[in-house]
Design a protein around this motif. Structure first.
Motif, PDB file in Angstrom:
ATOM      1  N   ARG A   1      -5.469  50.786 -15.292  1.00 27.68           N
ATOM      2  CA  ARG A   1      -5.223  52.076 -14.645  1.00 27.68           C
ATOM      3  C   ARG A   1      -6.186  53.140 -15.168  1.00 27.68           C
ATOM      4  O   ARG A   1      -6.686  53.972 -14.398  1.00 27.68           O
ATOM      5  CB  ARG A   1      -3.778  52.504 -14.910  1.00 27.68           C
TER       6      ARG A   1
ATOM      7  N   GLU B   1       1.163  44.283 -20.891  1.00 28.18           N
ATOM      8  CA  GLU B   1       1.419  45.718 -20.720  1.00 28.18           C
ATOM      9  C   GLU B   1       0.171  46.533 -21.035  1.00 28.18           C
ATOM     10  O   GLU B   1      -0.155  47.505 -20.334  1.00 28.18           O
ATOM     11  CB  GLU B   1       2.579  46.132 -21.622  1.00 28.18           C
TER      12      GLU B   1
ATOM     13  N   GLU C   1      -4.151  55.235 -24.155  1.00 26.85           N
ATOM     14  CA  GLU C   1      -4.874  56.480 -23.876  1.00 26.85           C
ATOM     15  C   GLU C   1      -5.606  57.008 -25.106  1.00 26.85           C
ATOM     16  O   GLU C   1      -6.710  57.537 -24.992  1.00 26.85           O
ATOM     17  CB  GLU C   1      -3.892  57.548 -23.359  1.00 26.85           C
TER      18      GLU C   1
ATOM     19  N   ASN D   1       7.283  50.533 -24.684  1.00 24.43           N
ATOM     20  CA  ASN D   1       7.343  51.867 -24.078  1.00 24.43           C
ATOM     21  C   ASN D   1       6.351  52.844 -24.697  1.00 24.43           C
ATOM     22  O   ASN D   1       6.247  53.983 -24.266  1.00 24.43           O
ATOM     23  CB  ASN D   1       8.764  52.424 -24.150  1.00 24.43           C
TER      24      ASN D   1
ATOM     25  N   LYS E   1       1.527  52.746 -23.103  1.00 25.56           N
ATOM     26  CA  LYS E   1       0.766  53.641 -22.223  1.00 25.56           C
ATOM     27  C   LYS E   1       0.025  54.697 -23.029  1.00 25.56           C
ATOM     28  O   LYS E   1      -1.189  54.894 -22.865  1.00 25.56           O
ATOM     29  CB  LYS E   1       1.704  54.311 -21.215  1.00 25.56           C
ATOM     30  N   LYS E   2       0.735  55.385 -23.914  1.00 24.26           N
ATOM     31  CA  LYS E   2       0.103  56.423 -24.724  1.00 24.26           C
ATOM     32  C   LYS E   2      -0.901  55.816 -25.705  1.00 24.26           C
ATOM     33  O   LYS E   2      -1.969  56.373 -25.937  1.00 24.26           O
ATOM     34  CB  LYS E   2       1.172  57.218 -25.473  1.00 24.26           C
TER      35      LYS E   2
ATOM     36  N   LYS F   1      -2.282  46.301 -18.150  1.00 22.32           N
ATOM     37  CA  LYS F   1      -1.859  47.116 -17.004  1.00 22.32           C
ATOM     38  C   LYS F   1      -2.304  48.568 -17.172  1.00 22.32           C
ATOM     39  O   LYS F   1      -2.876  49.162 -16.243  1.00 22.32           O
ATOM     40  CB  LYS F   1      -0.327  47.046 -16.865  1.00 22.32           C
ATOM     41  N   HIS F   2      -2.088  49.123 -18.338  1.00 22.11           N
ATOM     42  CA  HIS F   2      -2.421  50.533 -18.533  1.00 22.11           C
ATOM     43  C   HIS F   2      -3.917  50.755 -18.699  1.00 22.11           C
ATOM     44  O   HIS F   2      -4.448  51.775 -18.241  1.00 22.11           O
ATOM     45  CB  HIS F   2      -1.657  51.079 -19.738  1.00 22.11           C
ATOM     46  N   CYS F   3      -4.612  49.817 -19.320  1.00 20.22           N
ATOM     47  CA  CYS F   3      -6.066  49.965 -19.457  1.00 20.22           C
ATOM     48  C   CYS F   3      -6.757  49.826 -18.104  1.00 20.22           C
ATOM     49  O   CYS F   3      -7.761  50.489 -17.842  1.00 20.22           O
ATOM     50  CB  CYS F   3      -6.603  48.941 -20.452  1.00 20.22           C
TER      51      CYS F   3
END
Length: 235
Positions: A119, A112, A96, A89, A92-93, A115-117
Motif C-alpha cells: 500500500r 501483514e 510507515e 495491529n 501498519k505504523k 500488505k501495508h508495504c
C-alpha cells in the motif's frame, strides 16, 4: 544521564567493539552499533546522534513513532529499526516509520507487513528472529518454521519484504557456553540459509547486547544492540 556521559559511553563502546573485532581477527568496522533507545527520552537520542550514532532500535511502535517523527521533522538523519515483538495491529505504523523489522517471527506477520508495504509502495528489510533463549522470548520456535518463511520469501510471495539478516537473544545466564551456543546456532543457520536460498541477502547477524556483545562479536555478530551501556538504566 547527561549528554556528555552518553557521548563518553558511545566512544567507549565503539572502542570496545573495535577491540573485539581485532581479537576475533575481523576487519575494523565489520560490526555496527544499534543504539537501543527504548524508554529513553528524545534528548538522549539527540546526544547519541551528536556523538555520531545514526542507527537506533525501538521495541514499542507507538513510542518510536512519537520520538522519531520529531527527529525527522527537525531534518536530522537517522535509521530506525523495530527490534521488539510486533503485534499485528501495530504493523501498519511500523511499516510507515521503520526501515527494518528485526523481530520477524511468524508467517502471519510477514503477510501483514507485505500488505501495508504494498500500500505504501515501500520495500522494508526484515531479520528473521530465531528463538534460542528463554521460553518468554519471541522468535521462530525452530529452524524448520523459519526455513519455510525464508523459502516463501525466495519464491517471491512477499515482494516488498527484503530478508536482510537474522536476529536472536541469548539466554540471560552467566554460563558463557550457553551464550556462545545461542550465537553459534544463529551463525550456522545463516550459512544454511545462504546455501539453500542464494537469492536472499541475509548479510546481518544481529546478536549481542550490553552484557554479551563482546562474545557475540567473537561468534560472528555484525550488529550489536546496546541500550543500557550507552544510555544507562531505563527509568
Amino acid at each position: 544521564m547527561t549528554e556528555n556521559e552518553i557521548k563518553d559511553n558511545f566512544y567507549k563502546i565503539r572502542e570496545e567493539i573495535h577491540v573485539a573485532e581485532a581479537k576475533a581477527g575481523r576487519a575494523a568496522g565489520s560490526v555496527r552499533l544499534c543504539a537501543v533507545s527504548k524508554f529513553h527520552p528524545v534528548e538522549d537520542v539527540y546526544a547519541a546522534m551528536q556523538a555520531g550514532q545514526t542507527l537506533f532500535g525501538e521495541n514499542r511502535v507507538q513510542e518510536a513513532s512519537a520520538k522519531f517523527s520529531g527527529i525527522r521533522e527537525s531534518g536530522k538523519e537517522c535509521t530506525l529499526h523495530i527490534i521488539g515483538a510486533l503485534q499485528l495491529n501495530k504493523v501498519k505504523k511500523a511499516a510507515e516509520i521503520a526501515s527494518c523489522i528485526e523481530s520477524a517471527d511468524r508467517e502471519e506477520l510477514l503477510a501483514e507487513l507485505e500488505k501495508h508495504c504494498a500500500r505504501l509502495g515501500k520495500n522494508i528489510e526484515i531479520y528473521f528472529e530465531l528463538h534460542t533463549g528463554e521460553d518468554s522470548k519471541s522468535g521462530y520456535p525452530d529452524e524448520a518454521s523459519l526455513l519455510e518463511s525464508a523459502q516463501h520469501c525466495a519464491e517471491g510471495r512477499y515482494p516488498h519484504i527484503v530478508p536482510a539478516g537474522l536476529m536472536t537473544m541469548a539466554p540471560f545466564t552467566s554460563d558463557e557456553k550457553e551464550i556462545r551456543k545461542s550465537f553459534a546456532t544463529l551463525r550456522s543457520l545463516q550459512q544454511k540459509l545462504r546455501s539453500e536460498f542464494p537469492s536472499l541477502r541475509l548479510d546481518t547477524l544481529s546478536m549481542g547486547m550490553s552484557g554479551d556483545y563482546r562474545i557475540a562479536i567473537e561468534e560472528g555478530s555484525t550488529e550489536v544492540r546496546i541500550g543500557t551501556a550507552l544510555f544507562g538504566a531505563r527509568a
